[in-house]
Design an enzyme around this catalytic site. Structure first.
Site, mmCIF file in Angstrom:
data_model
loop_
_atom_site.group_PDB
_atom_site.id
_atom_site.type_symbol
_atom_site.label_atom_id
_atom_site.label_comp_id
_atom_site.label_asym_id
_atom_site.label_seq_id
_atom_site.Cartn_x
_atom_site.Cartn_y
_atom_site.Cartn_z
ATOM 1 C CD GLU A 257 80.162 30.151 37.600
ATOM 2 O OE1 GLU A 257 80.976 28.809 37.321
ATOM 3 O OE2 GLU A 257 80.645 31.402 37.757
ATOM 4 C CD GLU B 40 81.302 29.661 32.823
ATOM 5 O OE1 GLU B 40 82.253 29.891 33.510
ATOM 6 O OE2 GLU B 40 80.216 30.583 32.915
#
Length: 599
Positions: free
Chosen positions: A163, A248
């Site tokens: 991320e 995710e």
């Protein structure tokens, strides 16, 4: 290391992942090997397969593998190779996400303390950061390379960074160039170490994050839990070709001490999964099974208020903290069954644990256990460490007071994260970071009275600008406005606490900080659920295995004990209680109690 007789070809096509030239949808679930007792790895992997999944995904926690620079620990619950081998033996594929930064609600976001205290710029093109990152990644890839699918192993994908689009390094053109150099360097390290499978990145599907977090030659995936159709559309706009993937897919959330237990409805998660699969996307369920932040491994968040993460990482996942299928598991399985053939049969549900009771048989005040000379200096040290350089989560700071004829304010600049203040061994108050509490009133006392501050690191921040901050007493320590000088700083090796000899027998109450022991007699090794309702705040061990922190403020009211850590017969429970209890009994419940929810 079990392998397929010959390697298989896995690559990224124009629309799909391709396995031996045929379209392949990844149906994955996250299992963190480091949050699961190794004696339970196979059970959790088999449950993933029963859900209809074909892949298991995991992070790799650098700080656990390398508490000291130059070493890479792979024993017991940290044997990544053994975990991947079990994945292969169970007929599953694997995705590895080594970071180096992983977030994951994990202490310091997975970065070692020796690194973050070095002064290097984190997660950027800085040699002080990249050189140790390369050392770490090369050790991880020694394990992963021979287990890649093209060599007959289970590993399909390896992720670059984590991320990264959400990480703020600056907004100028020089910062953007440094970010690109950094990602390119990670790719070079990864390919240079022998990783040949496709490389991915993950970011939340916003234009800013997707632009900042990847490179054109990396496959971009998304992280989200809702509005799946919109998120996939954004992802497709940034990546016109290749398979869509949510790597995710959030089906729950984590909890903080003092807050509620987060839950999402099974119907909600099932609906969003159906949308994902209907759009042809691949998916990784985060978390399939959250597990437990054993020991002192949980992280924290701080956006103006420090919020430490609890010991349970149940995450309201399809498999609960003890590994039992939940209503969410069955709802997701029904959805997955519309797209693939499911294994026959049913997983067993939760099995009630035995209800047991045992009195505390011995205890010793914590301050009597100090057996290290510590470090002497004008000021208390921050970020204490063991003699071998690894960090400690517990410390005692000691000085002699100049005395005061009247009650006097004792204060620190900042406490990280919670401290019990004692005067001549008598508890006088608590300093607590999440309440911005930095002062207590000391009663009148003579010169030479011993002042002790017992400090607990409640978890290092795992996300945001406070990543890597120091722990302990920060800033000047004052009594009545005058700075106190001349301190002894003692770091406590928590690994030695379960084996300490305790001197006081069968106490009727416990005034913390105190170390206590009880013995549970168990007929056979089974999962146990320690009831923490009668305790204040502290840490528990069973047979030397650290179960983690408990705290009366909740939300969780049990500590999960994996049956693999339990013995038939005598089981020694050690409790480090910081506050105190008038009911010094160790009890077990038949199941998990994760506390109140919003509803």
């Amino acid at each position: 290391m079990p392998q397929h007789p010959s390697g298989r070809d896995f690559r990224i096509g124009t629309e799909d992942f391709l396995l031996d030239g045929r379209p392949h949808r990844i149906l994955s679930g996250t299992l963190h090997y480091f949050r699961i007792h190794p004696g339970r790895w196979r059970d959790r992997i088999r449950a993933a397969r029963h859900l209809g999944l074909n892949t298991v995904e995991t992070y790799v926690p650098w700080n656990r593998h390398s508490p000291r620079r130059g070493e890479f620990v792979v024993d017991e619950g940290l044997d990544l190779g053994a975990f991947l081998d079990v994945v292969a033996e169970e007929g599953m594929h694997a995705i590895v996400r080594p970071g180096a930064y992983i977030c994951a609600e994990w202490d310091n976001g997975g970065l070692p303390v020796w690194l973050t205290r070095s002064g290097a710029r984190l997660r950027i093109d800085d040699p002080g950061y990249l050189e140790p990152v390369q050392e770490y990644l090369e050790r991880v890839y020694e394990i992963v390379v021979p287990r890649q699918i093209d060599r007959g192993g289970p590993v399909l994908l390896v992720q670059i960074e984590n991320e990264y689009g959400a990480y703020e390094t600056g907004t100028g053109p020089e910062d953007a160039a440094a970010r690109r150099r950094y990602l390119h360097r990670l790719v070079d390290i990864t390919r240079g170490a022998g990783i040949t499978v496709p490389l991915t990145t993950v970011d939340q599907p916003t234009d800013e994050m997707l632009t900042a977090g990847t490179l054109p030659d990396l496959h971009t995936t998304g992280s989200f839990g809702g509005r799946a159709a919109d998120r996939l559309q954004t992802l497709r706009r940034h990546q016109p070709d290749g398979p869509l993937m949510c790597s995710e897919f959030w089906v729950g959330w984590f909890d903080h001490w003092g807050a509620h237990h987060h839950t999402t409805t099974p119907a909600e998660s099932a609906h969003e999964l159906d949308v994902l699969l209907d759009h042809g996307a691949s998916v990784n369920i985060y978390m399939l099974h959250g597990g437990t932040n054993f020991g002192f491994s949980s992280g924290a968040n701080d956006k103006g208020v420090y919020q430490p993460t609890i010991t349970s990482y149940d995450y309201d996942a399809p498999l609960d903290e003890a590994g039992a299928p939940t209503a969410k598991f069955h709802a997701l399985r029904e959805v997955i069954g519309r797209y693939v053939d499911l294994p026959a049969g049913e997983l067993p549900g939760s099995v009630p644990g035995p209800v047991l009771t045992a009195p505390v048989t011995a205890a010793t005040p914590f301050l009597e256990l100090l057996d290290s000379p510590g470090v002497e200096g004008l000021h208390p040290l921050d970020d204490l460490e063991r003699a071998d350089g690894s960090p400690v989560a517990l410390a005692v700071f000691r000085t002699l007071s100049p005395g005061s004829a009247t009650p006097t304010l004792f204060s620190v600049g900042e406490i990280r994260d919670r401290a019990v203040v004692l005067l001549d061994g008598v508890r006088v108050g608590v300093l607590q970071r999440d309440q911005h509490s930095v002062a207590v009133v000391l009663p009148a006392h003579p010169a030479g009275a011993r002042l002790d501050v017992v400090v607990e690191d409640m978890g290092r921040v795992n996300y945001g600008p406070r990543l890597g901050e120091a722990k302990g007493l920060v800033g000047p320590v004052r009594l009545g406005g005058e700075e106190l000088l001349g301190w002894r700083s003692v770091g406590i090796d928590d690994g030695t606490l379960p084996g300490r000899e305790l001197t006081r027998d069968e106490p009727v109450e416990l005034a913390g900080p105190v170390l206590a022991r009880a013995v549970l007699d168990v007929a056979e090794p089974v999962d146990l659920f320690l009831d923490t309702a009668n305790w204040g705040k502290g840490v528990m061990w069973i047979n030397g295995f650290c179960l983690g922190r408990y705290w009366r403020r909740g939300p969780q009211r049990t500590l999960y004990v994996p049956g693999a850590a339990v013995r038939a017969g005598r089981n020694e429970v050690v409790v480090l209680e910081f506050d105190g209890t008038t009911d010094p009994m160790v009890r077990t419940l038949p199941g998990l109690d994760l506390g109140h929810t919003e509803s």
